[in-house]
Design a protein around this motif. Structure first.
Motif, PDB file in Angstrom:
ATOM      1  N   PRO A  18       0.833  -1.207   0.000  1.00 32.75           N
ATOM      2  CA  PRO A  18       0.000   0.000   0.000  1.00 32.75           C
ATOM      3  C   PRO A  18       0.863   1.251   0.000  1.00 32.75           C
ATOM      4  CG  PRO A  18      -0.759  -1.583   1.640  1.00 32.75           C
ATOM      5  CD  PRO A  18       0.557  -2.087   1.134  1.00 32.75           C
ATOM      6  N   LYS A  19       0.411   2.264  -0.743  1.00 33.85           N
ATOM      7  CA  LYS A  19       1.143   3.535  -0.789  1.00 33.85           C
ATOM      8  C   LYS A  19       1.078   4.201   0.578  1.00 33.85           C
ATOM      9  CE  LYS A  19       0.939   6.158  -4.403  1.00 33.85           C
ATOM     10  NZ  LYS A  19       0.516   7.126  -5.450  1.00 33.85           N
ATOM     11  N   ALA A  21       0.720   6.941   3.073  1.00 36.24           N
ATOM     12  CA  ALA A  21       0.123   8.271   3.024  1.00 36.24           C
ATOM     13  C   ALA A  21      -0.463   8.585   4.385  1.00 36.24           C
ATOM     14  CB  ALA A  21      -0.976   8.325   1.953  1.00 36.24           C
ATOM     15  N   HIS A  23      -3.167   9.707   7.043  1.00 36.26           N
ATOM     16  CA  HIS A  23      -4.617   9.502   7.053  1.00 36.26           C
ATOM     17  C   HIS A  23      -5.248  10.544   7.962  1.00 36.26           C
ATOM     18  CE1 HIS A  23      -8.456   7.590   6.759  1.00 36.26           C
ATOM     19  NE2 HIS A  23      -8.483   7.295   8.062  1.00 36.26           N
ATOM     20  N   THR A  29      -9.936  14.735  -0.122  1.00 31.37           N
ATOM     21  CA  THR A  29      -9.350  15.408  -1.284  1.00 31.37           C
ATOM     22  C   THR A  29     -10.410  15.617  -2.367  1.00 31.37           C
ATOM     23  OG1 THR A  29      -8.775  13.332  -2.360  1.00 31.37           O
ATOM     24  CG2 THR A  29      -7.132  14.299  -0.852  1.00 31.37           C
ATOM     25  N   MET A  31     -10.203  14.350  -5.175  1.00 31.24           N
ATOM     26  CA  MET A  31     -10.419  13.049  -5.809  1.00 31.24           C
ATOM     27  C   MET A  31     -11.586  12.313  -5.171  1.00 31.24           C
ATOM     28  SD  MET A  31      -6.500  11.725  -6.437  1.00 31.24           S
ATOM     29  CE  MET A  31      -5.942  12.077  -4.768  1.00 31.24           C
ATOM     30  N   TYR A  32     -11.656  12.367  -3.835  1.00 27.42           N
ATOM     31  CA  TYR A  32     -12.776  11.751  -3.127  1.00 27.42           C
ATOM     32  C   TYR A  32     -14.080  12.466  -3.466  1.00 27.42           C
ATOM     33  CZ  TYR A  32     -15.933  10.607   0.705  1.00 27.42           C
ATOM     34  OH  TYR A  32     -17.026  10.215   1.436  1.00 27.42           O
ATOM     35  N   THR A  55      -4.890   8.238 -11.108  1.00 27.65           N
ATOM     36  CA  THR A  55      -4.827   6.846 -10.647  1.00 27.65           C
ATOM     37  C   THR A  55      -5.560   6.652  -9.334  1.00 27.65           C
ATOM     38  OG1 THR A  55      -2.704   6.575 -11.760  1.00 27.65           O
ATOM     39  CG2 THR A  55      -3.290   4.944 -10.093  1.00 27.65           C
ATOM     40  N   GLU A  56      -5.235   7.466  -8.340  1.00 26.41           N
ATOM     41  CA  GLU A  56      -5.878   7.304  -7.038  1.00 26.41           C
ATOM     42  C   GLU A  56      -7.371   7.631  -7.120  1.00 26.41           C
ATOM     43  OE1 GLU A  56      -1.881   6.756  -6.345  1.00 26.41           O
ATOM     44  OE2 GLU A  56      -2.773   8.508  -7.304  1.00 26.41           O
ATOM     45  N   TYR A  59      -9.248   4.527  -7.949  1.00 22.44           N
ATOM     46  CA  TYR A  59      -9.428   3.650  -6.793  1.00 22.44           C
ATOM     47  C   TYR A  59     -10.550   4.164  -5.892  1.00 22.44           C
ATOM     48  CZ  TYR A  59      -5.356   0.669  -7.542  1.00 22.44           C
ATOM     49  OH  TYR A  59      -4.473  -0.273  -8.039  1.00 22.44           O
ATOM     50  N   LEU A  60     -10.605   5.473  -5.712  1.00 23.51           N
ATOM     51  CA  LEU A  60     -11.648   6.051  -4.868  1.00 23.51           C
ATOM     52  C   LEU A  60     -13.022   5.887  -5.524  1.00 23.51           C
ATOM     53  CD1 LEU A  60      -9.706   9.238  -3.762  1.00 23.51           C
ATOM     54  CD2 LEU A  60     -10.487   7.404  -2.251  1.00 23.51           C
TER      55      LEU A  60
END
Length: 588
Positions: A18-19, A21, A23, A29, A31-32, A55-56, A59-60
């Motif tokens: 896992p990246k 980061a 929390h 963000t 992105m979310y 990319t992220e 995933y979100l």
């Protein structure tokens, strides 16, 4: 060779840790926020290809329960999104990286705009302040202004707080009026911006009346009914807009109650049965030359219909039902334009016609039926005459495929190519609406695998894609996407060794192949084999029959390489007349 086994609770040795980061449960963000905004408007699938800066975000998006279908090429992901839009009336969503990834996807978004499919392209984008100053930032391109001329609407999100509104407005723009492609420029600063979760939640709202149907005015309905009921030789022309509108029962009532012959365009096939008693599918030229009134439902009088001129009866009166007023009087005057939502327009016309009597010549329908019977018999004889040709020709193969597809009417048929497209369209009768997708108005190649995957994902139904070898070359690598997702997709490739055919002759003394020559000995089945699909290489009708039957029954990714003769097919299929005439003798 030594092997290692990883336990379920460690990622050691797998290269997929896992990246790391920080929390912050009270912060989110952009992105979310994007993922939540898509979920909020009811998006169920996103098609795309990840990379910097999305990319992220992908995933979100998955984390919101939205299916992310990852492709090998953005254009095909876009074709999938556009096809979902056509089949569901909800915008298909494409997600791309910046720069050339954006450009690759934009070809599909532009295609959606021309073909009137609701679609949203969301692309990661460089910081616009750096682009505006021409600072040479990573993948620098003014994507927003590049997209604007070829899409229906465009929005740029420079801040995370703009994202929910942009998604909602894009959805509304894509489906309202004439559907089309919409672009959202999702800048890197917006995607990476951090907001307090509580403040972010305040940004979301429920959008109501995303599509607000507008009724046509009563005077236009009265005029249309008067023109239709006074016709001696009426006909109804069904376009893909009629299929998209999902007003099948209203169209059926109008046609059957008033005994009006119908002529479907390629993507309206199945809206009414191709072989139905009022079908004029085999009598297109006669309808164009002799009908005195044609009601055009969800079609445009463009190049596909000779612009409403030429072969058309010069005294023809057109009634046109369209959601866009700008479509009226394009190329020819429209005697009775009806502008508004298709369902409301048909409701109003049917209500006005209740109790009215048609003035049609009783011999009109019977003459078309007699002509259709004669032409259909000739077509059947043509298929029969080619069933023993070896190597197989297009018609040999289609003689095998036709009864199998027609016996499985709920299969969605994707069709692409020149001769392969034209001949398949003519050969296979459709009985269910929105079960045939091809390159449509823009008539471009390169939609095959994307549209096939989009159809399978959006509907859950089995899909058969019949592709020319040249057409398959535009998108063939994304057959791997169907394999990764285990989709019920059978791809049938007609290999005649070239673009149009494999017998082109170079005009100069050269060892190079002719411009239209590909490879008659190519083994496309090996490509499917590489991705774990069930594959077949067939050279005879019996082999093709067995392979297609088995593939459809499996409901798994399958690829059938159909070996045709190199001289099967002609330049540009049925539209060779569009080619400029050369002075020199050229063998294509």
């Amino acid at each position: 060779m030594a092997t290692t086994t990883n336990s379920s609770n460690t990622s050691a040795g797998c290269g997929c840790q896992p990246k790391a980061a920080p929390h912050f449960p009270d912060q989110v963000t952009g992105m979310y926020i994007l993922a939540r905004a898509l979920k909020n408007v009811g998006i169920e699938n996103v098609y795309g290809l990840v990379g910097i800066p999305i990319t992220e975000a992908a995933y979100l998006i998955q984390g919101q329960g939205i299916r992310f279908v990852g492709f090998r090429h953005e254009q095909q992901a876009g074709m999938a999104a556009a096809t979902e839009g056509f089949l569901t009336k909800k915008p298909g969503v494409l997600m791309t990286v910046s720069s050339l990834g954006f450009m690759n996807g934009l070809t599909a978004t532009a295609n959606a705009t021309v073909n009137c499919y609701p679609m949203i392209q969301i692309s990661g984008a460089s910081d616009p302040t750096m682009v505006d100053m021409n600072m040479g930032t990573y993948e620098q391109l003014d994507q927003f202004n590049t997209a604007k001329p070829v899409v229906k609407a465009a929005f740029r999100c420079s801040h995370a707080k703009d994202i929910p509104a942009a998604v909602s407005r894009a959805y509304r723009a894509a489906v309202s009026g004439r559907p089309g492609g919409v672009y959202i420029d999702m800048t890197t600063p917006a995607l990476g911006e951090i907001m307090d979760r509580d403040e972010a939640e305040k940004l979301f709202y429920e959008s109501v009346d995303m599509y607000s149907p507008v009724a046509p005015n009563a005077e236009s309905v009265d005029r249309a009914v008067q023109v239709l009921t006074s016709a001696k030789r009426p006909a109804i022309l069904l376009g893909k807009g009629a299929a998209y509108a999902q007003v099948d029962d209203k169209i059926k009532t109008l046609i059957e109650k008033y005994n009006i012959p119908y002529l479907p365009m390629s993507m309206a096939k199945g809206l009414m049965p191709d072989a139905g008693p009022l079908s004029a599918l085999s009598c297109r030229s006669t309808v164009m030359e002799k009908a005195d009134v044609v009601m055009v439902i969800g079609a445009r009088l463009n190049w596909m219909l000779s612009f409403g001129r030429g072969k058309w009866n010069p005294d023809m009166k057109f009634i046109q039902l369209d959601v866009d007023p700008e479509e009226m009087d394009v190329n020819v005057p429209i005697a009775a334009p009806v502008v508004g939502d298709m369902g409301l327009a048909l409701d109003a016309i049917l209500a006005k016609m209740d109790g009215a009597k048609m003035s049609a010549d009783p011999a009109w329908v019977s003459s078309l039926q007699a002509e259709a019977k004669e032409k259909n018999a000739k077509f059947a004889a043509r298929l029969d005459a080619t069933k023993g040709l070896m190597p197989m020709h297009h018609w040999t193969a289609l003689g095998v495929i036709k009864p199998i597809i027609e016996a499985n009417p709920d299969i969605i048929l994707i069709n692409e190519g020149a001769n392969t497209l034209d001949d398949t369209r003519d050969a296979i009768d459709m009985t269910i609406p929105r079960h045939r997708v091809d390159c449509a108005t823009w008539a471009i190649m390169g939609m095959g695998m994307g549209s096939a995957i989009g159809a399978a994902v959006a509907t859950g139904k089995s899909v058969v894609a019949i592709e020319g070898d040249s057409a398959f070359g535009f998108s063939g690598m994304d057959f791997s996407t169907a394999c990764r997702f285990g989709l019920p997709l059978t791809v049938v490739i007609f290999n005649n060794g070239g673009i149009y055919n494999g017998i082109g002759v170079p005009m100069d003394k050269t060892t190079d192949p002719a411009p239209t020559t590909l490879d008659i000995h190519a083994r496309y089945d090996k490509l499917g084999e590489a991705f774990g699909a069930q594959t077949y290489y067939v050279q005879t009708p019996d082999e093709l029959r067995a392979a297609l039957t088995e593939s459809i029954a499996s409901k798994k990714p399958c690829l059938i390489d159909v070996q045709l003769a190199a001289d099967s097919g002609k330049e540009s299929g049925h539209i060779g007349y569009l080619n400029p005439a050369p002075i020199q003798n050229i063998t294509v």
